[in-house]
Scaffold this active site. Structure first.
Site, mmCIF file in Angstrom:
data_model
loop_
_atom_site.group_PDB
_atom_site.id
_atom_site.type_symbol
_atom_site.label_atom_id
_atom_site.label_comp_id
_atom_site.label_asym_id
_atom_site.label_seq_id
_atom_site.Cartn_x
_atom_site.Cartn_y
_atom_site.Cartn_z
ATOM 1 N N CYS A 90 -20.267 69.824 -10.396
ATOM 2 C CA CYS A 90 -20.319 68.624 -11.236
ATOM 3 C C CYS A 90 -21.683 68.562 -11.896
ATOM 4 C CB CYS A 90 -20.106 67.375 -10.378
ATOM 5 S SG CYS A 90 -20.623 65.832 -11.131
ATOM 6 N N PRO A 91 -21.795 68.255 -13.181
ATOM 7 C CA PRO A 91 -20.741 67.760 -14.078
ATOM 8 C C PRO A 91 -20.131 68.842 -14.966
ATOM 9 C CG PRO A 91 -22.841 67.429 -15.134
ATOM 10 C CD PRO A 91 -23.116 68.184 -13.852
#
Lengths: 84, 168
Positions: free
Chosen positions: A19-20
């Site tokens: 992430c992201p």
């Protein structure tokens, strides 16, 4: 439905990314598809499921299915339909 | 989480644009990345981004500082070594090297994160009083900086009822 799920218009491999990046890359990739087309995404980030859910809701894309393949690492397989 | 996305959908229906406003006040790696991760994700969620760099955060917007963000070994209990050792010469350099190696295996570097924010339409603002007392000249700033603004401009963005405002 089953045939549509078996034949995505494009596959995006995000395994190994955190992430992201999977969401950012998926958001980019889906814009290259036509409305109604299906993107398959493979991801290993442990938060993928809620994150993709929140992203698809905010953008109006539809997650047709999510499946988990046992790992390690656990792989999430999304089939996402681009909104109209 | 569910509530937030519902609010977002409702806002989108009504033609409002959600906005993420972050004060970036620290210049160390552990304080920069949380801000950068949110700022790079927000455009993918349909959220506009304004980043306000102040105090030690401003150093990251200088040509010299953007490449040399560090992580301190003192007063950082998350670093896996006795805190007192952090005062030894070379310890900050060592922890920085270690953390950078781990982080950059997964995430873009600090300069690349700033480029990503810009490419996705985010705006980078330098704090005007910090420029003054830190002795930073406009020509020292990296080209990604949109403008130099002060507290009133910041409060203007933060007053937007659709704004999410964070201080990091």
């Amino acid at each position: 439905m089953a045939t549509a799920l078996n034949k995505p218009d494009r596959t995006l491999d995000q395994r190994g990314l955190l992430c992201p990046l999977p969401v950012i890359n998926t958001n980019k990739a889906i814009q290259e598809l036509k409305p109604g087309q299906i993107l398959e995404v493979l991801a290993t980030d442990p938060g993928s499921k809620p994150d993709f859910d929140a992203w698809s809701k905010s953008r109006g894309h539809k997650i047709l299915s999510v499946s988990q393949e046992q790992g390690p690492p656990k792989v999430f397989r999304f089939f996402i339909q681009r909104s109209g | 989480m569910v509530l937030a996305t519902e609010q977002l959908q409702e806002a989108a229906k009504q033609g409002f644009k959600k906005k993420l406003v972050i004060v970036v006040s620290k210049g160390t790696i552990d304080m920069l990345y949380p801000a950068f991760v949110l700022a790079t994700t927000a455009p993918a969620m349909g959220i506009e981004v304004d980043l306000y760099f102040t105090f030690w955060g401003l150093r990251v917007l200088t040509k010299k500082g953007v490449k040399s963000a560090k992580i301190g070994a003192v007063g950082n209990p998350g670093i896996p070594m006795p805190n007192l050792m952090g005062v030894l010469p070379g310890m900050t350099a060592m922890t920085t090297k270690m953390m950078k190696k781990r982080i950059e295996k997964y995430w873009p570097s600090v300069p690349d994160m700033i480029k990503m924010i810009k490419e996705s339409g985010g705006r980078i603002h330098a704090c005007s009083p910090t420029m003054g007392f830190m002795g930073v000249d406009e020509k020292d700033l990296i080209p990604e900086v949109d403008d130099i603004v002060g507290a009133s401009t910041f409060l203007g963005w933060a007053s937007d009822p659709e704004a999410i405002t964070l201080f990091i």
